[in-house]
Design a protein around this motif. Structure first.
Motif, PDB file in Angstrom:
ATOM      1  N   MET A 107       2.747   2.679   8.633  1.00  0.00           N
ATOM      2  CA  MET A 107       2.650   2.705  10.100  1.00  0.00           C
ATOM      3  C   MET A 107       2.025   1.411  10.618  1.00  0.00           C
ATOM      4  O   MET A 107       2.472   0.856  11.615  1.00  0.00           O
ATOM      5  CB  MET A 107       1.833   3.914  10.575  1.00  0.00           C
ATOM      6  N   LYS A 108       0.996   0.921   9.937  1.00  0.00           N
ATOM      7  CA  LYS A 108       0.338  -0.317  10.360  1.00  0.00           C
ATOM      8  C   LYS A 108       1.333  -1.476  10.374  1.00  0.00           C
ATOM      9  O   LYS A 108       1.417  -2.220  11.352  1.00  0.00           O
ATOM     10  CB  LYS A 108      -0.832  -0.640   9.420  1.00  0.00           C
ATOM     11  N   ALA A 109       2.102  -1.621   9.317  1.00  0.00           N
ATOM     12  CA  ALA A 109       3.083  -2.700   9.239  1.00  0.00           C
ATOM     13  C   ALA A 109       4.173  -2.524  10.294  1.00  0.00           C
ATOM     14  O   ALA A 109       4.608  -3.498  10.914  1.00  0.00           O
ATOM     15  CB  ALA A 109       3.694  -2.758   7.844  1.00  0.00           C
ATOM     16  N   ARG A 110       4.612  -1.290  10.515  1.00  0.00           N
ATOM     17  CA  ARG A 110       5.649  -1.016  11.511  1.00  0.00           C
ATOM     18  C   ARG A 110       5.162  -1.367  12.922  1.00  0.00           C
ATOM     19  O   ARG A 110       5.884  -1.977  13.706  1.00  0.00           O
ATOM     20  CB  ARG A 110       6.060   0.465  11.436  1.00  0.00           C
ATOM     21  N   GLU A 111       3.932  -0.979  13.232  1.00  0.00           N
ATOM     22  CA  GLU A 111       3.361  -1.297  14.550  1.00  0.00           C
ATOM     23  C   GLU A 111       3.232  -2.802  14.744  1.00  0.00           C
ATOM     24  O   GLU A 111       3.538  -3.323  15.816  1.00  0.00           O
ATOM     25  CB  GLU A 111       2.008  -0.609  14.716  1.00  0.00           C
ATOM     26  N   THR A 158       0.841  -1.197   0.000  1.00  0.00           N
ATOM     27  CA  THR A 158       0.000   0.000   0.000  1.00  0.00           C
ATOM     28  C   THR A 158       0.879   1.251   0.000  1.00  0.00           C
ATOM     29  O   THR A 158       2.020   1.211   0.468  1.00  0.00           O
ATOM     30  CB  THR A 158      -0.920   0.024   1.234  1.00  0.00           C
ATOM     31  N   PRO A 159       0.348   2.360  -0.514  1.00  0.00           N
ATOM     32  CA  PRO A 159       1.144   3.593  -0.501  1.00  0.00           C
ATOM     33  C   PRO A 159       1.441   4.053   0.928  1.00  0.00           C
ATOM     34  O   PRO A 159       0.588   3.975   1.802  1.00  0.00           O
ATOM     35  CB  PRO A 159       0.250   4.617  -1.207  1.00  0.00           C
ATOM     36  N   ILE A 160       2.662   4.496   1.134  1.00  0.00           N
ATOM     37  CA  ILE A 160       3.044   5.090   2.420  1.00  0.00           C
ATOM     38  C   ILE A 160       2.666   6.565   2.330  1.00  0.00           C
ATOM     39  O   ILE A 160       2.997   7.223   1.345  1.00  0.00           O
ATOM     40  CB  ILE A 160       4.550   4.914   2.675  1.00  0.00           C
TER      41      ILE A 160
END
Length: 129
Positions: free
Chosen positions: A116-120, A99-101
């Protein structure tokens, strides 16, 4: 992974310029850290340290510099990956979800590879291990 639409060239040029400037700064910082560590090593081997407390301080400084250098090197690696992604047209997309960051995140951390979702989720998984 599905085919993703690349960011406009104008935007990519802006991010590339940011990344190259950041890379130059970090490379300079890394050279300074390495120079300081080498200087401290030469000082400690010169026989001038006569006190156990001085040796402990020197060891602490060396460990700190090694940690800083490691972090700076990782950041350089992330920047190099981001620059490669600009070249191959995959820059600005989450490596996990595709997905676009958001631009706001890219402006703050142009070397980011994850949304952010993937990082969290990544951080939560590390905490559970």
């Amino acid at each position: 992974m599905r085919k993703i639409k690349s960011l406009p060239k104008r935007e990519l040029d802006i991010y590339k310029k940011m990344l190259l400037q950041l890379r130059g700064k970090i490379a300079g910082d890394l050279q300074q850290i390495e120079g300081d560590t080498l200087s401290n090593d030469q000082h400690s081997h010169s026989g001038e340290l006569s006190d156990v407390a001085d040796m402990a301080t020197d060891n602490y400084d060396r460990e700190l510099n090694i940690g800083l250098a490691s972090n700076e090197q990782q950041l350089l690696n992330d920047i190099d990956v981001a620059l490669k992604k600009i070249e191959d047209g995959t820059y600005g997309f989450c490596e996990i979800y595709g997905t676009p960051i958001p631009k706001k995140r890219l402006l703050a951390m142009p070397y980011t590879r994850l949304s952010m979702k993937a990082r969290e989720e990544e951080e939560n998984n590390k905490r559970l291990q």
